[in-house]
Design an enzyme around this catalytic site. Structure first.
Site, PDB file in Angstrom:
ATOM      1  N   ASN A   6       5.983   9.187  -8.457  1.00 39.64           N
ATOM      2  CA  ASN A   6       4.957   8.674  -7.541  1.00 39.64           C
ATOM      3  C   ASN A   6       4.928   9.603  -6.337  1.00 39.64           C
ATOM      4  O   ASN A   6       5.809   9.546  -5.490  1.00 39.64           O
ATOM      5  CB  ASN A   6       5.325   7.238  -7.131  1.00 39.64           C
ATOM      6  CG  ASN A   6       4.422   6.697  -6.044  1.00 39.64           C
ATOM      7  OD1 ASN A   6       3.374   7.273  -5.740  1.00 39.64           O
ATOM      8  ND2 ASN A   6       4.837   5.580  -5.447  1.00 39.64           N
ATOM      9  N   LYS A   8       2.907   9.694  -3.892  1.00 38.51           N
ATOM     10  CA  LYS A   8       2.403   9.075  -2.660  1.00 38.51           C
ATOM     11  C   LYS A   8       1.396  10.006  -1.983  1.00 38.51           C
ATOM     12  O   LYS A   8       0.695  10.741  -2.669  1.00 38.51           O
ATOM     13  CB  LYS A   8       3.566   8.690  -1.735  1.00 38.51           C
ATOM     14  CG  LYS A   8       4.613   7.858  -2.488  1.00 38.51           C
ATOM     15  CD  LYS A   8       5.633   7.201  -1.604  1.00 38.51           C
ATOM     16  CE  LYS A   8       6.613   6.400  -2.466  1.00 38.51           C
ATOM     17  NZ  LYS A   8       7.575   5.664  -1.675  1.00 38.51           N
ATOM     18  N   HIS A  92       2.105  -1.508  -5.357  1.00 42.41           N
ATOM     19  CA  HIS A  92       3.258  -0.873  -4.707  1.00 42.41           C
ATOM     20  C   HIS A  92       3.490  -1.537  -3.350  1.00 42.41           C
ATOM     21  O   HIS A  92       2.536  -1.927  -2.670  1.00 42.41           O
ATOM     22  CB  HIS A  92       3.003   0.630  -4.542  1.00 42.41           C
ATOM     23  CG  HIS A  92       4.225   1.377  -4.104  1.00 42.41           C
ATOM     24  ND1 HIS A  92       4.653   1.366  -2.801  1.00 42.41           N
ATOM     25  CD2 HIS A  92       5.111   2.120  -4.795  1.00 42.41           C
ATOM     26  CE1 HIS A  92       5.767   2.081  -2.720  1.00 42.41           C
ATOM     27  NE2 HIS A  92       6.069   2.550  -3.908  1.00 42.41           N
ATOM     28  N   GLU A  94       4.109  -0.411  -0.547  1.00 38.54           N
ATOM     29  CA  GLU A  94       3.396   0.217   0.577  1.00 38.54           C
ATOM     30  C   GLU A  94       1.955  -0.248   0.624  1.00 38.54           C
ATOM     31  O   GLU A  94       1.363  -0.376   1.705  1.00 38.54           O
ATOM     32  CB  GLU A  94       3.505   1.752   0.463  1.00 38.54           C
ATOM     33  CG  GLU A  94       4.895   2.228   0.844  1.00 38.54           C
ATOM     34  CD  GLU A  94       5.362   3.470   0.112  1.00 38.54           C
ATOM     35  OE1 GLU A  94       4.530   4.183  -0.476  1.00 38.54           O
ATOM     36  OE2 GLU A  94       6.582   3.722   0.123  1.00 38.54           O
ATOM     37  N   GLU A 164      11.187  -2.608  -7.398  1.00 38.18           N
ATOM     38  CA  GLU A 164      11.465  -1.713  -6.274  1.00 38.18           C
ATOM     39  C   GLU A 164      11.794  -2.540  -5.045  1.00 38.18           C
ATOM     40  O   GLU A 164      10.890  -2.972  -4.318  1.00 38.18           O
ATOM     41  CB  GLU A 164      10.240  -0.843  -5.977  1.00 38.18           C
ATOM     42  CG  GLU A 164       9.791   0.004  -7.141  1.00 38.18           C
ATOM     43  CD  GLU A 164       8.994   1.224  -6.664  1.00 38.18           C
ATOM     44  OE1 GLU A 164       9.404   2.339  -6.991  1.00 38.18           O
ATOM     45  OE2 GLU A 164       7.994   1.059  -5.962  1.00 38.18           O
ATOM     46  N   GLY A 170      12.566   4.924  -0.095  1.00 41.27           N
ATOM     47  CA  GLY A 170      12.493   6.003   0.886  1.00 41.27           C
ATOM     48  C   GLY A 170      13.560   5.913   1.962  1.00 41.27           C
ATOM     49  O   GLY A 170      13.478   6.588   2.982  1.00 41.27           O
ATOM     50  N   SER A 210      14.848   5.145  -4.002  1.00 40.47           N
ATOM     51  CA  SER A 210      15.853   6.179  -3.750  1.00 40.47           C
ATOM     52  C   SER A 210      16.622   6.604  -5.000  1.00 40.47           C
ATOM     53  O   SER A 210      17.824   6.878  -4.922  1.00 40.47           O
ATOM     54  CB  SER A 210      16.813   5.727  -2.647  1.00 40.47           C
ATOM     55  OG  SER A 210      16.101   5.463  -1.449  1.00 40.47           O
TER      56      SER A 210
HETATM   57  P1  PGA Z   1      11.601   6.621  -3.284  1.00 37.11           P
HETATM   58  O1  PGA Z   1      10.238   5.840  -3.618  1.00 37.11           O
HETATM   59  O2  PGA Z   1      12.122   7.153  -4.595  1.00 37.11           O
HETATM   60  O3  PGA Z   1      11.201   7.709  -2.357  1.00 37.11           O
HETATM   61  O4  PGA Z   1      12.516   5.624  -2.673  1.00 37.11           O
HETATM   62  C1  PGA Z   1      10.106   5.082  -4.791  1.00 37.11           C
HETATM   63  C2  PGA Z   1       8.727   4.442  -4.799  1.00 37.11           C
HETATM   64  O5  PGA Z   1       8.267   4.004  -3.742  1.00 37.11           O
HETATM   65  O6  PGA Z   1       8.079   4.366  -5.864  1.00 37.11           O
END
Ligand code: PGA
Length: 249
Positions: A6, A8, A92, A94, A164, A170, A210
């Protein structure tokens, strides 16, 4: 196993071509692992041209729930199909946080995605206060049941769920293998309840938050973990390839 990157809101067109080319050039055989890549909308077409014929599948990070029309700034399921998307990430955290997405909109989007033969990657996960309050299982259960309400899934390959935990996205912080195994087991039972045992037992449940080369193997070894949704580490070819390797069986 399935590993999906992903990206983003990262990488311009040139950088997207560069990263997808680097990954495609070194991905190796895809007989024991499926791989997907989800660039921003404006790079989908260009990345599809790079991935075409490699076995790596293209995905989008969002879509609108309506068929088409006066929805300025939005992108429809059929548009995603037309540029070669196989997957679409929906709900997601976010987008739930910054774009006001709810389980109800996620469910509408997932149904529309299925109508157009896209495979939704439906994201669920609790926040830190919810984890600390001990309500994480109930929170995720509600998200799964409501986000997937009315979604038609007659074959396990038609849907993906990603767990998640928001506090692990992140942040560099990862859920412990036990926390992951517990939640994935819970989600598995819900999927079997929703879609029947035969289908629900095969729907891939990805862990996201992460994931990196150093922890991927241990996470992927947990029961009911069928791969990962990778954010930050999917932006470096070497890291992403190493995570894909960890998923090979
Ligand atoms: P990350 O994000 O691996 O940077 O923690 C995962 C995601 O949001 O899909």
């Amino acid at each position: 196993m399935l590993v999906v990157g992903n990206w983003k809101m990262n990488l311009d067109l040139a950088a997207a071509r560069q990263l997808s080319s680097a990954i495609a050039a070194s991905i190796g055989p895809l007989d024991t692992v499926d791989v997907g890549m989800c660039p921003p909308f404006v790079a989908l077409d260009a990345v599809f041209a790079v991935l075409h014929g490699t076995g790596i599948r293209l995905g989008a990070q969002n879509m609108h729930e309506e068929e088409g029309g006066a929805y300025t700034g939005e992108v429809s399921a059929s548009m995603l199909r037309a540029v070669g998307c196989h997957y679409v990430i929906l709900g997601h955290s976010e987008r739930r946080q910054y774009a006001g997405e709810t389980d109800q909109t996620v469910s509408k989007k997932a149904r529309k995605a299925r109508e157009h033969n896209l495979v939704p990657i439906v994201c669920v996960g609790e926040s830190l206060p919810q984890r600390e309050a001990g309500t994480h299982q109930a929170v995720v259960e509600k998200q799964v049941m409501e986000s997937l309400s009315g979604v038609d899934c007659t074959h396990a390959s038609e849907l993906v769920v990603a767990y998640e935990p928001v506090w692990a996205i992140g942040t560099g912080e990862t859920a412990s293998p036990q926390q992951v195994a517990d939640m994935h087991g819970h989600i598995r039972r819900l999927l079997e309840h929703l879609f029947g045992r035969a289908v629900g037992s095969g729907i891939p449940i990805l862990y996201g938050g992460s994931v990196k080369p150093s922890n991927a193997q241990e996470l992927f070894n947990q029961p009911n973990v069928d791969g990962g949704l990778i954010g930050g580490a999917s932006l470096r070819a070497e890291d992403f390839l190493s995570i894909v390797n960890a998923a090979r069986r």
